[in-house]
Design a protein around this motif. Structure first.
Motif, PDB file in Angstrom:
ATOM      1  N   LYS A  95       2.407   1.755  -3.430  1.00 40.02           N
ATOM      2  CA  LYS A  95       1.379   2.219  -4.370  1.00 40.02           C
ATOM      3  C   LYS A  95       1.098   3.706  -4.156  1.00 40.02           C
ATOM      4  CE  LYS A  95      -3.235   2.258  -4.292  1.00 40.02           C
ATOM      5  NZ  LYS A  95      -4.467   1.893  -3.718  1.00 40.02           N
ATOM      6  N   GLU A  96       0.918   4.099  -2.896  1.00 40.06           N
ATOM      7  CA  GLU A  96       0.657   5.513  -2.585  1.00 40.06           C
ATOM      8  C   GLU A  96       1.858   6.385  -2.930  1.00 40.06           C
ATOM      9  OE1 GLU A  96      -2.166   7.023  -1.580  1.00 40.06           O
ATOM     10  OE2 GLU A  96      -3.204   5.106  -1.706  1.00 40.06           O
ATOM     11  N   GLN A 151      -8.552   4.807   4.943  1.00 44.97           N
ATOM     12  CA  GLN A 151      -8.800   3.550   4.235  1.00 44.97           C
ATOM     13  C   GLN A 151      -7.520   2.863   3.780  1.00 44.97           C
ATOM     14  OE1 GLN A 151     -11.656   1.851   4.014  1.00 44.97           O
ATOM     15  NE2 GLN A 151     -12.426   3.456   5.358  1.00 44.97           N
ATOM     16  N   SER A 152      -6.439   3.606   3.670  1.00 53.65           N
ATOM     17  CA  SER A 152      -5.197   2.980   3.214  1.00 53.65           C
ATOM     18  C   SER A 152      -4.262   2.713   4.393  1.00 53.65           C
ATOM     19  CB  SER A 152      -4.524   3.841   2.143  1.00 53.65           C
ATOM     20  OG  SER A 152      -4.212   5.122   2.669  1.00 53.65           O
ATOM     21  N   SER A 176      -9.151   8.901   2.556  1.00 52.36           N
ATOM     22  CA  SER A 176      -8.124   8.170   1.812  1.00 52.36           C
ATOM     23  C   SER A 176      -7.040   7.643   2.751  1.00 52.36           C
ATOM     24  CB  SER A 176      -7.503   9.081   0.758  1.00 52.36           C
ATOM     25  OG  SER A 176      -6.398   8.460   0.164  1.00 52.36           O
ATOM     26  N   ILE A 217       0.838  -1.199   0.000  1.00 54.25           N
ATOM     27  CA  ILE A 217       0.000   0.000   0.000  1.00 54.25           C
ATOM     28  C   ILE A 217       0.871   1.245   0.000  1.00 54.25           C
ATOM     29  CG2 ILE A 217      -1.592   1.374   1.427  1.00 54.25           C
ATOM     30  CD1 ILE A 217      -2.909  -1.300   2.230  1.00 54.25           C
TER      31      ILE A 217
END
Length: 158
Positions: free
Chosen positions: A66-67, A147-148, A144, A63
């Motif tokens: 990705k972010e 949730q991440s 955001s 995660i």
């Protein structure tokens, strides 16, 4: 968790000793057999089976990467625009995390993501104040992050 890992490694070396072969293949087979033994003994441990936590850590890392990529692209997009059309701002994020290491990890992950920076943490460690380079909707940014990063950190901490 640490005890389970050490026990599993000990069982792998014990398997190598019984096999009389000191190579990587024997260690891996012993590790996998030890993993089965630790799995069947999991009800005797006070913590959950350590593979679950390793999976949650791997998921958190994915995660983050990705972010990191998405925010790098967003910053790059802002840099290459002919006119600087950004809306910087500071917003508050109330977190559900309780442990100091969880809050520190969340603050570091937010800060390491380009375009955002944790400016301050409240005295009660419940609120993080975050500066964003370009923030359109505060509620969307807060959701955001929740949730991440926050959700993934909560899974690691269980």
């Amino acid at each position: 968790m640490a005890f389970q890992i050490i026990l599993n490694i000990f069982l792998a070396f014990l398997w190598m000793f019984f096999e009389g072969s000191m190579n990587a293949t024997t260690f891996i087979v012993g590790y996998l057999l030890g993993l089965l033994v630790v799995f069947f003994m999991r009800r005797f441990f006070s913590t959950r089976f350590y593979i679950h936590r390793l999976y949650a850590i791997l998921k958190l890392l994915l995660i983050f990467f990705k972010e990191l990529m998405l925010s790098n692209l967003a910053v790059l997009k802002v840099i290459f625009q002919p006119k600087l059309n950004i809306q910087p701002g500071i917003f508050a994020l109330e977190t559900k995390l309780k442990e100091d290491w969880e809050i520190t990890l969340l603050a570091n992950l937010i800060t390491l993501t380009p375009g955002t920076l944790v400016v301050d943490v409240s005295e009660d460690n419940k609120t993080l104040y975050i500066h964003a380079m370009d923030i359109g909707d505060v509620d969307e940014a807060v959701e955001s992050i929740r949730q991440s990063f926050e959700k993934a950190i909560m899974e690691v901490g269980q």
